[in-house]
Structure formats: C-alpha cells, structure tokens
Enzyme design. Structure first.
Site: not given
Length: 519
Positions: A283-284, A287, A313
C-alpha cells in the site's frame, strides 16, 4: 515568445511567471522539509522531543504561510491572471498560475496565528493519541482532540467563505479532493454501499468457509522484514544502493512521506498477522511509486505535485489490492512466502491461501479490513465527520457513536477505544475530510483497472510470472505523468474517457470474489 519547460510564454510576462515559480519552489522546499520532520516525529524522535518538534513544525508552516500570502505574490497573480497573459500561456503555465492563485486565496483568508496553532496542536494531539491508544484510555486523548477539532472547525468556516463552498465540511473536503462535495460523496457512497453489501451477502450464502488461521499463524518480525523487502523488490521500490530514493521503517500507523527523490514508507509488524505488514508495504509502496514517478521537469512547481489524496489512494490501493490480493500475485508469492516464514505455511494449498487472504469477514479495524468490507469503514467515518462538522456530535459522544455505527454496519462489537475511535491517527492530526479519499481511491482504481484491462490485456499473466513492470509502466504513463495538471474528476476522464462511476469497482470486486468463493 520564450520557451519554458517545453512550453511558450510571452516575453512581457516571462519575468513575473518565473518569479512566481521561484516562490513556488521556496514553498515546496519548506513544505517538504516539514514532511521529513513529521516523518521523524513518527519514527525516530525521542519522546521528550514533542514540544520542540511542535515548535519546529509550526515555524515551517508559518514560513510557508508567509511565503504564499506575501504582497508580491498578489501582485504577480494580478499580472498573470489578466486576460491577455492567460491567452499567451500553455496548459502547464495556466495550471501553475491557477494552483498558486487557489493557494493564495485560501491561505490569505487564514490568520497566521490560526495556522501556527493548528500546526502545533497537530503534533501535540498525535503524540497524545499514541499514548492514549497504548493505554486504551480515550480520556487521556479527549481534551487535545477537542482542541484540534475546534481549530479545524474555525479554519473550515473561514475557508468556506473564501472558497464559496456550501458548507464548512465541503471546504475541508476540497483540501483533499478538489471539486468534490459531501452531497456528491453521499450519492456515490450510497451506491457503493449497496454494491458491497450485495457481495458480502453472496459470499456469506456461498457456503465457502475460509480458514482464517492461515493468516494468523505466528511469523517472527525478522522474517516479516524479509517478506517486506521481497514486496518492495517486486514493485521496484528501492531502499538500497546509490540510486535508492526510499526507506522502510516501523511506526504505529503506516504512512508515506516524501517528494521525488526522497520518499519514505513505514509499516507495522504483528507476529500473529504476518500478511498485514506485507499489504501495508505494498500500500505505502504504491503511494511512493506515484511520488517518485512525477514528471522531473515539474519538480517544485505546483503542477509537479500529485493530483489529489483520492488519486493518491487509488494508486496505493491499486498496488495493495488489485495487484497484491490478486490470485496471480498470491500464486507467484506463495513459494517465496513459504521459504521466508519458517513453517507457518506448511501444508497450506494455493487455493486455501488465496481464499484466506481474500476472506470477506467484517472486522473492527480499518487497516486490517478485507477489500469488500473496507468501504463500510470509510462510510462510517464520513458520516461521523459530517455530524462533527454540523455540530450534531461532540467529542464526548464520539466513542459511543463510533461503536453503535460499527454494530449497525458491520455487526461487530468494539471492546475498547483503541480498536475503536482511536484506531486511526487522521483526526489527531487534524485531517478531517481525508477519509473519503480512501473509498474514492477504490472507485478511481476500479475505473483505471477497467482501462488497463483493455490496454494491457495480458497484465495478469505478467504478474503471475513475477513481472510488475507492465503495470508500473501503465500507471506511470496514464496517471503519474499527469502530476497535478488536472483536478481529480478531469484526470479520471482523461485516463478512462468517463466520469466517476461506482460500477467498474463493484464489477471487479464481485467477479473476483465470485471466482474465489464459487457463488
């Protein structure tokens, strides 16, 4: 006319435009320096440093505020927003001027004392949140949270008038998702909720029972760190070597901070939930890849920032879920996970592993939620934020309202406020209006995925072979390369040819869960 960054501009407005970009660069450097201090606060700073760090962050925020509201900026914008000047500008130049004008109008409306107070209070409230969460005691956190929300409400009222918004909450939503109103989000979320509940019901009625013990087997932190490195290597997020632009650290709540050549991510390790860290790294990492792939020629220009928090997101949740929870990725990773997790996955079949990872099971904690029920967590927060901003819900009433909503929407009982109202850091930091971005990101991701299916039809085969490059290249070309050239609604249309729709995400999710659950 002169060429500038591949575009043209009339000679008589060349100097004002260049001066405005110089101010934008100063603003960018100040804000990104503040970001690194914020990262340190969350990861490496000793406990006694909190007041000192609050003062430092407040000073940088005040410097940024003073930079943008300077009289010289107003004069430059007067020149550059004239009809003749705008007619001579390229798309990029117009966007830079527009974004600086928007920032000026908003910042000029806010008193410097309020900017300083919000920044200081944010650092103090986050610190108190950490301690209260560890102690499972909301009362330790309540006074600072109340002060934080009071300051945010004060700024929202000012910004509502400055932006011409319909409500205080709309003024905050616009910070994170320009052009998006609470009314529009309510419409979209109602349709999304109906679609998600349908999938939940069909999965429950299928008779398929995932073995959840598979993903709750104990894996030591040292092994999880190796798994995290494998995930970063898969997506191409580099933390080692002379060309590395990132690093991975541990913190209470995973996050990403950075800009272009220094983008840092964090995770949290649970020995009895080893997949949690894998997915937070993905997830990160999503980003981070967005930040790293922004156009190099736009660095420190307003147009060189990400489009919005919702688009951000969409990138993180795309990598985490649409790639990371896909049967193809899990099939590819399972042999490596077996070798890196000791005996935790001994005897586990590929089918059972994929089912366990994608199990549709209502839960209490957002960041641990499955891909289907996740949207309901966001709807709860969105509804509570609306009530807070409308003055219908006090801080004292917040824990009970939270628990009642979780019982109603997800059928789960919250045992204590650490797994309830204190599970997220966003309100502590003053980020009211951020939460809807997560669910909007899912919806944007669904639209991007449908377009990628047409453009790169064999991407799933590539993932199964361990090749992420085709997906990364498509996202970089279609999304990352656009920076902040468009507002989110315009970017979605530029990429997909359509306005925001819920159906592509629900169709993707239903198709995936149907195949895994067999309904």
């Amino acid at each position: 006319m002169e060429r500038h960054s591949g575009v043209s501009i009339m000679t008589d407005i060349k100097d004002p435009y260049h001066e405005l970009l110089a101010i934008a660069r100063r603003l960018s450097v100040i804000r990104t320096a503040g970001g690194i201090l914020q990262w340190d606060l969350e990861t490496k700073m000793p406990p006694r440093g909190i007041q000192q760090r609050a003062d430092q962050l407040a000073l940088l925020d005040v410097l940024a505020h003073q930079t943008i509201v300077d009289d010289r900026v107003a004069k430059l914008l007067d020149v550059l927003t004239g009809e003749r000047a705008l007619a001579s500008m390229s798309e990029v130049e117009k966007r830079n001027v527009h974004l600086m004008k928007k920032a000026y109008n908003e910042e000029a409306a806010l008193p410097e004392e309020l900017v300083k107070a919000i920044s200081e209070q944010s650092a103090i409230t986050v610190d108190k949140w950490k301690k209260a969460k560890a102690a499972k005691d909301f009362s330790l956190y309540r006074p600072e949270l109340e002060r934080m929300l009071q300051l945010r409400k004060e700024s929202a009222t000012i910004l509502r008038d400055a932006k011409g918004m319909g409500s205080d909450y709309d003024a905050l939503l616009d910070i994170f998702e320009p052009g998006m109103s609470a009314e529009r989000i309510s419409e979209v979320f109602t349709e999304m909720r109906d679609g998600l509940v349908g999938i939940i019901d069909r999965a429950a009625a299928s008779g398929t029972e995932p073995d959840l013990s598979i993903v709750s087997r104990r894996v030591p932190v040292e092994m999880q760190q190796d798994i995290g490195k494998a995930a970063m290597s898969f997506i191409g997020y580099r933390t080692d070597g002379p060309d590395a632009a990132g690093r991975l650290d541990e913190t209470e709540h995973p996050f990403t901070l950075g800009y272009y050549d220094d983008v840092r991510i964090t995770t949290h390790y649970y020995e009895d939930r080893f997949m949690s860290s894998l997915f937070s790294v993905l997830h990160e990492g999503g980003h981070a890849l967005y930040e790293e792939a922004l156009p190099r020629e736009w660095i420190h220009q307003p147009v060189g920032n990400p489009c919005s928090y919702g688009i951000h997101e969409s990138q993180s949740r795309f990598v985490e879920n649409m790639i990371g929870r896909s049967p193809e990725f899990l099939s590819h990773m399972l042999p490596r996970l077996r070798s890196m997790s000791g005996s935790a996955l001994d005897g586990v079949s590929e089918k059972d592993f994929i089912l366990a990872v994608n199990a549709v099971v209502p839960s209490k904690v957002r960041i641990e939620a499955d891909e289907v029920t996740y949207g309901l967590h966001i709807i709860i927060r969105f509804e509570l934020e609306k009530e807070i901003m409308a003055g219908r819900l006090s801080v004292d009433e917040l824990p009970q309202a939270w628990n009642e909503r979780y019982d109603e929407y997800l059928g789960v009982e919250v045992r204590d406020d650490s797994e309830g109202v204190m599970q997220d850091t966003h309100w502590a930091g003053g980020s009211l209006g951020y939460f809807p971005s997560y669910a909007l990101g899912n919806l944007y991701g669904g639209m991007f995925l449908r377009k990628m299916d047409r453009d790169v039809p064999d991407w799933r085969s590539s993932i199964a072979r361990g090749e992420y490059a085709p997906v990364r290249s498509w996202l970089a070309e279609k999304v990352h390369s656009k920076g902040n050239l468009y507002d989110p609604a315009e970017l979605v249309k530029a990429v997909t040819g359509e306005s925001l729709r819920v159906e592509p995400f629900i169709d993707y999710l239903d198709g995936k869960i149907r195949a895994i659950y067999g309904y």
